[in-house]
Design an enzyme around this catalytic site. Structure first.
Site, mmCIF file in Angstrom:
data_model
loop_
_atom_site.group_PDB
_atom_site.id
_atom_site.type_symbol
_atom_site.label_atom_id
_atom_site.label_comp_id
_atom_site.label_asym_id
_atom_site.label_seq_id
_atom_site.Cartn_x
_atom_site.Cartn_y
_atom_site.Cartn_z
ATOM 1 N N LYS A 1 35.366 57.841 47.916
ATOM 2 C CA LYS A 1 35.975 58.023 46.594
ATOM 3 C C LYS A 1 36.048 59.512 46.259
ATOM 4 O O LYS A 1 37.062 59.995 45.753
ATOM 5 C CB LYS A 1 35.180 57.241 45.533
ATOM 6 C CG LYS A 1 35.392 55.735 45.665
ATOM 7 C CD LYS A 1 34.450 54.879 44.836
ATOM 8 C CE LYS A 1 34.642 53.402 45.214
ATOM 9 N NZ LYS A 1 33.749 52.475 44.523
ATOM 10 N N GLN B 1 28.718 52.683 40.788
ATOM 11 C CA GLN B 1 28.826 51.964 42.057
ATOM 12 C C GLN B 1 27.908 50.739 42.063
ATOM 13 O O GLN B 1 26.738 50.826 41.692
ATOM 14 C CB GLN B 1 28.472 52.918 43.222
ATOM 15 C CG GLN B 1 28.680 52.343 44.608
ATOM 16 C CD GLN B 1 30.148 52.036 44.933
ATOM 17 O OE1 GLN B 1 31.063 52.659 44.401
ATOM 18 N NE2 GLN B 1 30.374 51.073 45.806
ATOM 19 N N ASP C 1 37.298 51.022 36.935
ATOM 20 C CA ASP C 1 37.063 49.886 37.840
ATOM 21 C C ASP C 1 37.713 48.608 37.294
ATOM 22 O O ASP C 1 37.875 47.635 38.029
ATOM 23 C CB ASP C 1 35.550 49.625 37.977
ATOM 24 C CG ASP C 1 34.978 50.120 39.296
ATOM 25 O OD1 ASP C 1 35.731 50.156 40.295
ATOM 26 O OD2 ASP C 1 33.788 50.456 39.321
HETATM 27 N N1 GUN Z 1 30.954 48.107 45.146
HETATM 28 C C1 GUN Z 1 31.803 47.557 46.052
HETATM 29 N N2 GUN Z 1 33.087 47.678 45.626
HETATM 30 C C2 GUN Z 1 33.042 48.301 44.427
HETATM 31 C C3 GUN Z 1 34.040 48.725 43.501
HETATM 32 O O1 GUN Z 1 35.249 48.526 43.676
HETATM 33 N N3 GUN Z 1 33.584 49.365 42.397
HETATM 34 C C4 GUN Z 1 32.266 49.578 42.165
HETATM 35 N N4 GUN Z 1 31.914 50.207 41.033
HETATM 36 N N5 GUN Z 1 31.313 49.203 43.010
HETATM 37 C C5 GUN Z 1 31.705 48.572 44.133
#
Ligand code: GUN
Length: 279
Positions: free
Chosen positions: A52, A96, A119
């Site tokens: 990211k 996350q 998200d």
């Molecule tokens: N953990 C696995 N996929 C994601 C996601 O798309 N967003 C977040 N915040 N955590 C994750």
């Protein structure tokens, strides 16, 4: 051979479009900033968070990384999110998942301002999606819609079947397909005669979380199959929820794993960050 839906290429196109958009916004004095919070050092989460950050750097979005120790308390995390909610420089906040067991993830998600919920997990974002109002959409299902559209696959009027009903993929996926005028069925672990239902699908989206679960007897000849799964098998090779080799000669189009849905999640996160800044 079926049409291979190339998520890597489509994600790269989206990121390049966003890079151009971000450079134009910079000329107008708009700077974009994403706060990424990780609690603990789960290796898979660290890889996602790094990817990211890399995508932000490529597009021209500033990323603020908060790497917090495993022992971080719920109160400490809530107060960090509240501080970021109030920071005008921060456009998006991403916590996350998964979080350590002693932290209530739902409470943390509800703390994020819906205006910064890149998200798309906040109940207000989910509610907006359900009633067709403007709002952030969960990145993986939004990415699946882009894969279909940019591969020239029509959704309107089609029988769409989703396997899986998670809050992050299955449920928003079904609402998005409905928004595109698909005829949508959601299936799950309690569905009776799953193969009969999936065998009706023109578009089958598989997000069940079980390696190579979907074999050719689940799919109609000529169907489009989208595989949201991602697993590592015994010899460390990646595979999805679909048995690609078994299914590939029966379908008209299919996403590979890796290189299908995976790269789209980050591309759509970047899209949400740009939208957050333009609000
Ligand atoms: N953990 C696995 N996929 C994601 C996601 O798309 N967003 C977040 N915040 N955590 C994750």
């Amino acid at each position: 051979m079926p049409q291979l839906i190339d998520g890597k290429k489509i994600a790269a196109e989206i990121k390049d479009e966003l890079k151009e958009k971000v450079s134009k916004l910079k000329e107008e004095g708009i700077h974009i900033c994403l706060a990424v919070i990780q609690v603990g050092d789960d290796p898979a989460s660290s890889i996602y968070v790094n990817n990211k950050k890399k995508a932000c750097a490529y597009i021209g979005i500033e990323s603020l990384a908060y790497e917090l120790p495993e022992e971080t308390t719920q109160e400490e995390l809530v107060s960090l999110v509240q501080k970021l909610n109030g920071d005008a420089k921060v456009n998006g906040i991403l916590v996350q998942l998964p979080l350590p067991d002693h932290i209530d993830a739902d409470a943390i998600i509800r703390t994020i301002s819906p205006d910064k919920d890149v998200d798309g997990f906040h109940p207000e974002s989910v509610g907006r999606l359900c009633i067709g109002a403007e709002g952030f959409v969960s990145c993986t299902p939004a990415g699946v819609i882009q894969l279909l559209k940019r591969s020239g696959i029509g959704i309107a009027g089609k029988e769409c079947v989703v396997i899986g009903r998670s809050n992050i993929v299955g449920k928003p996926m079904s609402i998005l397909l409905l928004r595109e005028n698909g005829t949508v069925t959601i299936t799950h672990s309690r569905t009776e005669d799953l193969k009969k239902v999936t065998g009706r699908a023109d578009i089958l989206v598989v997000a069940i979380g079980r390696p190579k679960f979907v074999t050719k007897d689940f799919v109609k000849a000529g169907a489009v199959v989208i595989d949201v799964g991602m697993h590592r098998n015994a010899d460390n090779k990646l595979c999805g929820d679909v048995d690609f080799e078994d299914v590939k000669d029966k379908v008209s189009a299919i996403t590979p794993v890796p290189g299908g849905v995976g790269p789209m999640t980050i591309a759509m996160l970047m899209y949400n960050c740009v939208r957050a800044a333009m609000k």
